[in-house]
Design an enzyme around this catalytic site. Structure first.
Site, PDB file in Angstrom:
ATOM      1  N   ASN A  44     -20.225  24.597  29.939  1.00 32.81           N
ATOM      2  CA  ASN A  44     -20.114  25.388  28.710  1.00 32.81           C
ATOM      3  C   ASN A  44     -20.345  26.859  29.031  1.00 32.81           C
ATOM      4  OD1 ASN A  44     -22.859  24.586  29.136  1.00 32.81           O
ATOM      5  ND2 ASN A  44     -23.387  25.031  27.020  1.00 32.81           N
ATOM      6  N   ILE A  45     -19.649  27.701  28.304  1.00 34.74           N
ATOM      7  CA  ILE A  45     -19.729  29.153  28.497  1.00 34.74           C
ATOM      8  C   ILE A  45     -19.896  29.785  27.123  1.00 34.74           C
ATOM      9  CG2 ILE A  45     -18.535  31.211  29.349  1.00 34.74           C
ATOM     10  CD1 ILE A  45     -16.885  29.254  31.179  1.00 34.74           C
ATOM     11  N   GLU A  46     -21.032  30.465  26.927  1.00 36.23           N
ATOM     12  CA  GLU A  46     -21.325  31.034  25.604  1.00 36.23           C
ATOM     13  C   GLU A  46     -21.040  32.536  25.562  1.00 36.23           C
ATOM     14  OE1 GLU A  46     -25.367  29.826  24.822  1.00 36.23           O
ATOM     15  OE2 GLU A  46     -24.729  27.753  24.432  1.00 36.23           O
ATOM     16  N   CYS A  55     -16.915  24.647  25.093  1.00 43.70           N
ATOM     17  CA  CYS A  55     -17.699  23.498  25.556  1.00 43.70           C
ATOM     18  C   CYS A  55     -17.275  23.111  26.981  1.00 43.70           C
ATOM     19  CB  CYS A  55     -17.467  22.298  24.653  1.00 43.70           C
ATOM     20  SG  CYS A  55     -18.040  22.502  22.967  1.00 43.70           S
ATOM     21  N   GLU A  57     -16.508  20.203  28.166  1.00 40.28           N
ATOM     22  CA  GLU A  57     -15.392  19.252  28.210  1.00 40.28           C
ATOM     23  C   GLU A  57     -14.064  19.987  28.211  1.00 40.28           C
ATOM     24  OE1 GLU A  57     -18.004  19.313  26.268  1.00 40.28           O
ATOM     25  OE2 GLU A  57     -18.528  17.338  25.459  1.00 40.28           O
ATOM     26  N   CYS A  88     -18.561  17.017  20.858  1.00 43.23           N
ATOM     27  CA  CYS A  88     -18.316  17.528  19.509  1.00 43.23           C
ATOM     28  C   CYS A  88     -16.924  17.118  19.032  1.00 43.23           C
ATOM     29  CB  CYS A  88     -18.476  19.053  19.484  1.00 43.23           C
ATOM     30  SG  CYS A  88     -17.074  19.949  20.170  1.00 43.23           S
ATOM     31  N   CYS A  91     -13.836  18.816  20.682  1.00 41.69           N
ATOM     32  CA  CYS A  91     -13.543  18.311  22.032  1.00 41.69           C
ATOM     33  C   CYS A  91     -12.937  16.909  21.983  1.00 41.69           C
ATOM     34  CB  CYS A  91     -14.792  18.330  22.899  1.00 41.69           C
ATOM     35  SG  CYS A  91     -15.254  20.004  23.387  1.00 41.69           S
TER      36      CYS A  91
HETATM   37  N1  THU Z   1     -21.541  21.954  23.911  1.00 37.28           N
HETATM   38  C1  THU Z   1     -20.736  21.426  24.893  1.00 37.28           C
HETATM   39  O1  THU Z   1     -20.557  22.026  25.957  1.00 37.28           O
HETATM   40  N2  THU Z   1     -20.156  20.225  24.630  1.00 37.28           N
HETATM   41  C2  THU Z   1     -20.268  19.521  23.478  1.00 37.28           C
HETATM   42  O2  THU Z   1     -19.621  18.496  23.308  1.00 37.28           O
HETATM   43  C3  THU Z   1     -21.170  19.998  22.430  1.00 37.28           C
HETATM   44  C4  THU Z   1     -21.792  21.326  22.641  1.00 37.28           C
HETATM   45  C5  THU Z   1     -22.179  23.257  24.161  1.00 37.28           C
HETATM   46  C6  THU Z   1     -21.681  24.391  23.293  1.00 37.28           C
HETATM   47  C7  THU Z   1     -22.854  25.331  23.309  1.00 37.28           C
HETATM   48  O3  THU Z   1     -22.757  26.173  24.432  1.00 37.28           O
HETATM   49  C8  THU Z   1     -24.064  24.423  23.495  1.00 37.28           C
HETATM   50  O4  THU Z   1     -23.553  23.166  23.917  1.00 37.28           O
HETATM   51  C9  THU Z   1     -24.931  24.253  22.259  1.00 37.28           C
HETATM   52  O5  THU Z   1     -24.182  23.833  21.193  1.00 37.28           O
END
Ligand code: THU
Length: 132
Positions: A44-46, A55, A57, A88, A91
């Site tokens: 994941n990259i915010e 996300c 995935e 989520c 995804c």
């Molecule tokens: N996140 C994922 O990488 N995959 C998911 O299926 C759900 C959420 C990440 C997004 C965000 O960076 C962090 O988790 C918190 O929501």
């Protein structure tokens, strides 16, 4: 099960360590397995405006698609959590469209992984209907 997917699970766990999650501190790693046995991973990259976050995935699958991989067998999703975390809704739709009813392996920080089919998580996926 763990035997079949042990390399995939290890790749997802390793990708989790590369997560860029300064806002949530919630690290996620994913690794997709192609039908020919290749493994492509992502994290994941915010982004500070949050809605631009991607996300793990989707990172993994988009990397694979952009490298011209088209058929997939499974995806492993790893977190730092004690309980398995399921993907989520966004995804789920992306995985269904790009990979079909693949195996999903949920990998908590320690202990037993949980394996399920994508369609059990997305019983009524969106399909584009043809215009007439
Ligand atoms: N996140 C994922 O990488 N995959 C998911 O299926 C759900 C959420 C990440 C997004 C965000 O960076 C962090 O988790 C918190 O929501």
């Amino acid at each position: 099960m763990q035997g079949n997917y042990s390399k995939l699970i290890a790749a997802a766990r390793k990708a989790r360590l590369r997560a860029y999650a300064p806002y949530s501190q919630f690290r996620v790693g994913a690794a997709v397995l192609t039908k020919t046995g290749e493994i492509i991973s992502g994290c994941n990259i915010e982004i500070s405006s949050l809605s631009l976050t991607i996300c793990a995935e989707r990172t993994a699958l988009f990397k694979a698609i952009s490298e011209n991989r088209r058929s997939f067998k499974a995806i492993a999703i790893a977190t730092d959590q004690l309980d398995p975390v399921s993907p989520c809704g966004a995804c789920r739709q992306v995985m269904y469209e790009l990979a079909g009813d693949i195996d999903i392996i949920l990998c908590p920080i320690r202990g037993k992984e949980k394996i399920l089919k994508l369609r059990s998580l997305l019983p009524l996926p969106f399909h584009k209907t043809k215009f007439v």
